[in-house]
Scaffold this motif. Structure first.
Motif, PDB file in Angstrom:
ATOM      1  N   HIS A 191      49.029  37.803  31.713  1.00 40.90           N
ATOM      2  CA  HIS A 191      47.916  38.711  31.462  1.00 40.90           C
ATOM      3  C   HIS A 191      47.864  39.830  32.492  1.00 40.90           C
ATOM      4  O   HIS A 191      46.880  40.544  32.575  1.00 40.90           O
ATOM      5  CB  HIS A 191      46.584  37.947  31.501  1.00 40.90           C
ATOM      6  CG  HIS A 191      46.457  36.938  30.412  1.00 40.90           C
ATOM      7  ND1 HIS A 191      46.346  37.286  29.098  1.00 40.90           N
ATOM      8  CD2 HIS A 191      46.449  35.588  30.445  1.00 40.90           C
ATOM      9  CE1 HIS A 191      46.261  36.187  28.362  1.00 40.90           C
ATOM     10  NE2 HIS A 191      46.324  35.152  29.160  1.00 40.90           N
ATOM     11  N   SER A 192      48.937  39.972  33.283  1.00 34.19           N
ATOM     12  CA  SER A 192      48.886  40.945  34.369  1.00 34.19           C
ATOM     13  C   SER A 192      48.694  42.364  33.851  1.00 34.19           C
ATOM     14  O   SER A 192      48.216  43.227  34.565  1.00 34.19           O
ATOM     15  CB  SER A 192      50.140  40.858  35.235  1.00 34.19           C
ATOM     16  OG  SER A 192      51.290  41.117  34.454  1.00 34.19           O
ATOM     17  N   ALA A 193      49.049  42.612  32.580  1.00 37.34           N
ATOM     18  CA  ALA A 193      48.872  43.955  32.027  1.00 37.34           C
ATOM     19  C   ALA A 193      47.395  44.329  31.988  1.00 37.34           C
ATOM     20  O   ALA A 193      47.051  45.508  31.959  1.00 37.34           O
ATOM     21  CB  ALA A 193      49.482  44.032  30.640  1.00 37.34           C
ATOM     22  N   ASP A 194      46.528  43.316  31.958  1.00 37.28           N
ATOM     23  CA  ASP A 194      45.088  43.577  31.881  1.00 37.28           C
ATOM     24  C   ASP A 194      44.462  43.803  33.255  1.00 37.28           C
ATOM     25  O   ASP A 194      43.295  44.142  33.350  1.00 37.28           O
ATOM     26  CB  ASP A 194      44.367  42.388  31.225  1.00 37.28           C
ATOM     27  CG  ASP A 194      44.932  42.076  29.852  1.00 37.28           C
ATOM     28  OD1 ASP A 194      45.457  42.998  29.207  1.00 37.28           O
ATOM     29  OD2 ASP A 194      44.849  40.909  29.442  1.00 37.28           O
ATOM     30  N   ILE A 195      45.229  43.576  34.296  1.00 37.84           N
ATOM     31  CA  ILE A 195      44.677  43.640  35.647  1.00 37.84           C
ATOM     32  C   ILE A 195      45.032  44.984  36.274  1.00 37.84           C
ATOM     33  O   ILE A 195      46.202  45.340  36.338  1.00 37.84           O
ATOM     34  CB  ILE A 195      45.256  42.507  36.525  1.00 37.84           C
ATOM     35  CG1 ILE A 195      44.991  41.150  35.864  1.00 37.84           C
ATOM     36  CG2 ILE A 195      44.676  42.559  37.928  1.00 37.84           C
ATOM     37  CD1 ILE A 195      45.804  40.037  36.479  1.00 37.84           C
TER      38      ILE A 195
ATOM     39  N   ALA B  84      41.856  39.148  38.582  1.00 40.46           N
ATOM     40  CA  ALA B  84      41.450  38.870  37.204  1.00 40.46           C
ATOM     41  C   ALA B  84      40.125  38.119  37.183  1.00 40.46           C
ATOM     42  O   ALA B  84      39.218  38.440  36.403  1.00 40.46           O
ATOM     43  CB  ALA B  84      42.531  38.070  36.479  1.00 40.46           C
TER      44      ALA B  84
ATOM     45  N   ASN C  98      37.155  40.370  38.351  1.00 40.36           N
ATOM     46  CA  ASN C  98      36.794  41.326  37.301  1.00 40.36           C
ATOM     47  C   ASN C  98      36.089  40.627  36.143  1.00 40.36           C
ATOM     48  O   ASN C  98      35.079  41.106  35.637  1.00 40.36           O
ATOM     49  CB  ASN C  98      38.039  42.068  36.800  1.00 40.36           C
ATOM     50  CG  ASN C  98      38.523  43.101  37.801  1.00 40.36           C
ATOM     51  OD1 ASN C  98      37.753  43.670  38.548  1.00 40.36           O
ATOM     52  ND2 ASN C  98      39.820  43.334  37.824  1.00 40.36           N
ATOM     53  N   ALA C  99      36.629  39.481  35.729  1.00 38.86           N
ATOM     54  CA  ALA C  99      36.044  38.750  34.605  1.00 38.86           C
ATOM     55  C   ALA C  99      34.633  38.280  34.933  1.00 38.86           C
ATOM     56  O   ALA C  99      33.747  38.272  34.074  1.00 38.86           O
ATOM     57  CB  ALA C  99      36.922  37.558  34.225  1.00 38.86           C
TER      58      ALA C  99
END
Length: 117
Positions: free
Chosen positions: A3-7, A78, A81-82
């Protein structure tokens, strides 16, 4: 899954030059061996219980999260942020890249040169 693309992520070269918050989530022995001079140290395992310290320290600025190579810091960013605690940004390459880039480091072992474990 990755999920690193979202970070949000920055390289060492993309870090602000001043007035930024750097959170080091490595273990105490890694921190003691060598860390960025102005970093805040909260080991990843302590982050859930200590995250409340960050909004005051960040003062509405993003928190740049660093570890050894970028894995733990990505997880920490992550989570922060979440949870909506602060705006967190992962520092790609971690302290290994920080050291390779010749950025300043300090250690807690007196005469020993700072190093990244």
């Amino acid at each position: 899954m990755n999920h690193s693309a979202d970070i949000p992520t920055v390289s060492i070269d993309e870090l602000p030059t001043e007035e930024y918050v750097l959170l080091d989530v490595r273990e105490p022995d890694e921190w003691a061996a060598g860390h960025a001079p102005d970093a805040i140290h909260i080991p990843l395992g302590d982050l859930p219980s200590r995250a409340g310290e960050l909004p005051e320290l960040a003062d509405d600025r993003p928190v740049h999260v660093i570890c050894r190579t970028g894995g733990r810091s990505a997880r920490a960013a992550a989570w922060l942020n979440a949870a909506g605690i602060v705006d967190a940004v992962n520092v790609a390459g971690g302290m290994k890249t920080w050291q390779a880039a010749g950025r300043p480091m300090v250690g807690e072992h007196g005469d020993a040169a700072p190093e990244v474990l």
